[in-house]
Design a protein around this motif. Structure first.
Motif, PDB file in Angstrom:
ATOM      1  N   ALA A 108      31.157  29.625  51.254  1.00 51.60           N
ATOM      2  CA  ALA A 108      30.224  30.739  51.021  1.00 51.60           C
ATOM      3  C   ALA A 108      29.797  31.376  52.346  1.00 51.60           C
ATOM      4  CB  ALA A 108      29.007  30.251  50.240  1.00 51.60           C
ATOM      5  N   LYS A 109      29.566  30.554  53.343  1.00 49.07           N
ATOM      6  CA  LYS A 109      29.215  31.081  54.671  1.00 49.07           C
ATOM      7  C   LYS A 109      30.361  31.902  55.245  1.00 49.07           C
ATOM      8  CE  LYS A 109      25.996  27.430  56.038  1.00 49.07           C
ATOM      9  NZ  LYS A 109      25.791  26.269  56.926  1.00 49.07           N
ATOM     10  N   GLU A 110      31.591  31.421  55.074  1.00 45.00           N
ATOM     11  CA  GLU A 110      32.763  32.176  55.550  1.00 45.00           C
ATOM     12  C   GLU A 110      32.850  33.531  54.870  1.00 45.00           C
ATOM     13  OE1 GLU A 110      36.189  29.737  54.770  1.00 45.00           O
ATOM     14  OE2 GLU A 110      35.490  28.142  56.117  1.00 45.00           O
ATOM     15  N   GLN A 111      32.339  33.603  53.634  1.00 43.90           N
ATOM     16  CA  GLN A 111      32.360  34.858  52.878  1.00 43.90           C
ATOM     17  C   GLN A 111      31.099  35.693  53.134  1.00 43.90           C
ATOM     18  OE1 GLN A 111      35.233  35.651  51.249  1.00 43.90           O
ATOM     19  NE2 GLN A 111      35.867  33.726  52.196  1.00 43.90           N
ATOM     20  N   ASN A 112      30.289  35.262  54.101  1.00 44.78           N
ATOM     21  CA  ASN A 112      29.078  35.956  54.543  1.00 44.78           C
ATOM     22  C   ASN A 112      27.938  35.988  53.537  1.00 44.78           C
ATOM     23  OD1 ASN A 112      30.139  36.640  57.143  1.00 44.78           O
ATOM     24  ND2 ASN A 112      31.423  38.150  56.095  1.00 44.78           N
ATOM     25  N   PHE A 113      27.859  34.987  52.672  1.00 42.88           N
ATOM     26  CA  PHE A 113      26.720  34.867  51.782  1.00 42.88           C
ATOM     27  C   PHE A 113      25.591  34.159  52.515  1.00 42.88           C
ATOM     28  CE2 PHE A 113      30.140  35.300  48.640  1.00 42.88           C
ATOM     29  CZ  PHE A 113      29.620  36.346  47.894  1.00 42.88           C
ATOM     30  N   LEU A 114      24.360  34.511  52.171  1.00 42.46           N
ATOM     31  CA  LEU A 114      23.181  33.916  52.795  1.00 42.46           C
ATOM     32  C   LEU A 114      22.449  32.955  51.867  1.00 42.46           C
ATOM     33  CD1 LEU A 114      21.797  37.145  54.493  1.00 42.46           C
ATOM     34  CD2 LEU A 114      23.239  35.359  55.506  1.00 42.46           C
ATOM     35  N   LYS A 115      22.821  32.987  50.593  1.00 43.24           N
ATOM     36  CA  LYS A 115      22.169  32.153  49.588  1.00 43.24           C
ATOM     37  C   LYS A 115      23.177  31.847  48.495  1.00 43.24           C
ATOM     38  CE  LYS A 115      17.822  33.121  48.672  1.00 43.24           C
ATOM     39  NZ  LYS A 115      16.571  33.687  48.122  1.00 43.24           N
TER      40      LYS A 115
ATOM     41  N   PRO B  82      23.981  36.384  29.868  1.00 45.21           N
ATOM     42  CA  PRO B  82      24.031  37.819  29.608  1.00 45.21           C
ATOM     43  C   PRO B  82      23.373  38.607  30.741  1.00 45.21           C
ATOM     44  CG  PRO B  82      23.174  36.639  27.691  1.00 45.21           C
ATOM     45  CD  PRO B  82      23.302  35.645  28.810  1.00 45.21           C
ATOM     46  N   GLU B  83      22.326  38.004  31.324  1.00 47.93           N
ATOM     47  CA  GLU B  83      21.627  38.651  32.430  1.00 47.93           C
ATOM     48  C   GLU B  83      21.982  37.911  33.718  1.00 47.93           C
ATOM     49  OE1 GLU B  83      17.112  39.490  34.003  1.00 47.93           O
ATOM     50  OE2 GLU B  83      17.393  38.625  32.024  1.00 47.93           O
ATOM     51  N   ASN B  84      22.923  38.443  34.472  1.00 45.89           N
ATOM     52  CA  ASN B  84      23.357  37.822  35.719  1.00 45.89           C
ATOM     53  C   ASN B  84      22.682  38.528  36.881  1.00 45.89           C
ATOM     54  OD1 ASN B  84      25.500  35.643  36.008  1.00 45.89           O
ATOM     55  ND2 ASN B  84      26.240  36.792  34.234  1.00 45.89           N
ATOM     56  N   ARG B  85      21.467  38.101  37.203  1.00 42.50           N
ATOM     57  CA  ARG B  85      20.741  38.761  38.288  1.00 42.50           C
ATOM     58  C   ARG B  85      20.920  38.075  39.632  1.00 42.50           C
ATOM     59  NH1 ARG B  85      14.819  37.759  35.709  1.00 42.50           N
ATOM     60  NH2 ARG B  85      15.623  36.126  34.402  1.00 42.50           N
ATOM     61  N   TYR B  86      21.743  37.020  39.663  1.00 39.24           N
ATOM     62  CA  TYR B  86      21.998  36.286  40.900  1.00 39.24           C
ATOM     63  C   TYR B  86      23.496  36.216  41.163  1.00 39.24           C
ATOM     64  CZ  TYR B  86      17.269  34.809  39.793  1.00 39.24           C
ATOM     65  OH  TYR B  86      15.936  34.801  39.471  1.00 39.24           O
ATOM     66  N   THR B  87      23.841  36.070  42.419  1.00 44.65           N
ATOM     67  CA  THR B  87      25.221  35.833  42.827  1.00 44.65           C
ATOM     68  C   THR B  87      25.197  35.377  44.273  1.00 44.65           C
ATOM     69  OG1 THR B  87      27.471  36.708  42.654  1.00 44.65           O
ATOM     70  CG2 THR B  87      25.888  38.144  43.700  1.00 44.65           C
ATOM     71  N   PRO B  88      26.080  34.508  44.663  1.00 43.60           N
ATOM     72  CA  PRO B  88      27.169  33.839  43.970  1.00 43.60           C
ATOM     73  C   PRO B  88      26.690  32.523  43.339  1.00 43.60           C
ATOM     74  CG  PRO B  88      27.284  33.265  46.270  1.00 43.60           C
ATOM     75  CD  PRO B  88      26.095  34.193  46.107  1.00 43.60           C
ATOM     76  N   TRP B  89      27.439  32.074  42.354  1.00 39.21           N
ATOM     77  CA  TRP B  89      27.131  30.864  41.611  1.00 39.21           C
ATOM     78  C   TRP B  89      28.049  29.709  42.015  1.00 39.21           C
ATOM     79  CZ3 TRP B  89      23.084  30.826  38.284  1.00 39.21           C
ATOM     80  CH2 TRP B  89      22.623  32.049  37.797  1.00 39.21           C
ATOM     81  N   ILE B  90      27.448  28.559  42.286  1.00 31.92           N
ATOM     82  CA  ILE B  90      28.184  27.301  42.324  1.00 31.92           C
ATOM     83  C   ILE B  90      28.018  26.757  40.915  1.00 31.92           C
ATOM     84  CG2 ILE B  90      28.305  24.962  43.254  1.00 31.92           C
ATOM     85  CD1 ILE B  90      27.084  26.052  45.852  1.00 31.92           C
ATOM     86  N   SER B  91      29.102  26.657  40.196  1.00 29.78           N
ATOM     87  CA  SER B  91      28.989  26.372  38.772  1.00 29.78           C
ATOM     88  C   SER B  91      30.080  25.413  38.302  1.00 29.78           C
ATOM     89  CB  SER B  91      29.063  27.690  38.003  1.00 29.78           C
ATOM     90  OG  SER B  91      28.775  27.492  36.641  1.00 29.78           O
ATOM     91  N   THR B  92      30.027  25.094  37.038  1.00 30.44           N
ATOM     92  CA  THR B  92      31.016  24.229  36.393  1.00 30.44           C
ATOM     93  C   THR B  92      31.216  22.946  37.204  1.00 30.44           C
ATOM     94  OG1 THR B  92      32.120  26.345  35.919  1.00 30.44           O
ATOM     95  CG2 THR B  92      33.139  24.381  35.035  1.00 30.44           C
TER      96      THR B  92
END
Length: 146
Positions: A102-109, A68-78
């Motif tokens: 994720a790096k290609e999408q410019n995420f840092l974490k 319900p509280e999604n304070r993080y993104t992006p998730w590696i999940s399932t």
């Protein structure tokens, strides 16, 4: 063994739906439903581990997860690896492929939820939080700078 990002126009799309639907983990049915309903948005994706043309595992890369509280993104999940292939570090190879993307999408974490301790730490993740999921259980939240 290879890990590939699968899109709805790929030949493996329906095969992965079938595999997820019938795997031993209840969350597989949820993934199959997400794929049938094409709920992936923008950069969100599904990945599959394949050996000898057979799907042996999968995971998703999502904006939000089962909280319900999604304070993080992006998730590696399932994250799921077929029982007969466990212990071969296939999940590590899946995670590494997702991190490349994720790096290609410019995420840092990136973040991984889990009710377990001791799995993702060996891949460089650190526990940073706990969140209550929609089912009422508490999950550990792991993060890794990429």
């Amino acid at each position: 063994m290879e890990v590939i990002r699968i899109e709805s126009n790929d030949l493996k799309w329906n095969e992965l739906i079938e595999y997820a639907e019938n795997c031993s983990w209840i969350a597989g049915k949820h993934l199959a439903s997400m794929m049938r309903n094409h709920t992936f948005d923008e950069w969100e994706s599904v990945f599959a581990a394949i050996t000898e043309d057979e799907i042996i595992g999968f995971c998703t890369f999502l904006k939000t997860d089962y909280y319900p509280e999604n304070r993080y993104t992006p998730w590696i999940s399932t994250m799921f690896v077929d029982e007969k292939y466990r212990g071969m570090r296939i999940s590590e190879r899946i995670i590494n492929k997702v991190i490349e993307y994720a790096k290609e999408q410019n995420f840092l974490k990136v973040y991984i939820p889990s009710d377990m301790i001791g799995i993702y730490e060996k891949y460089g993740f650190q526990k940073i939080d706990e969140l209550q999921n929609y089912g009422g259980d508490i999950d550990n939240i792991f993060a890794k700078e990429i």
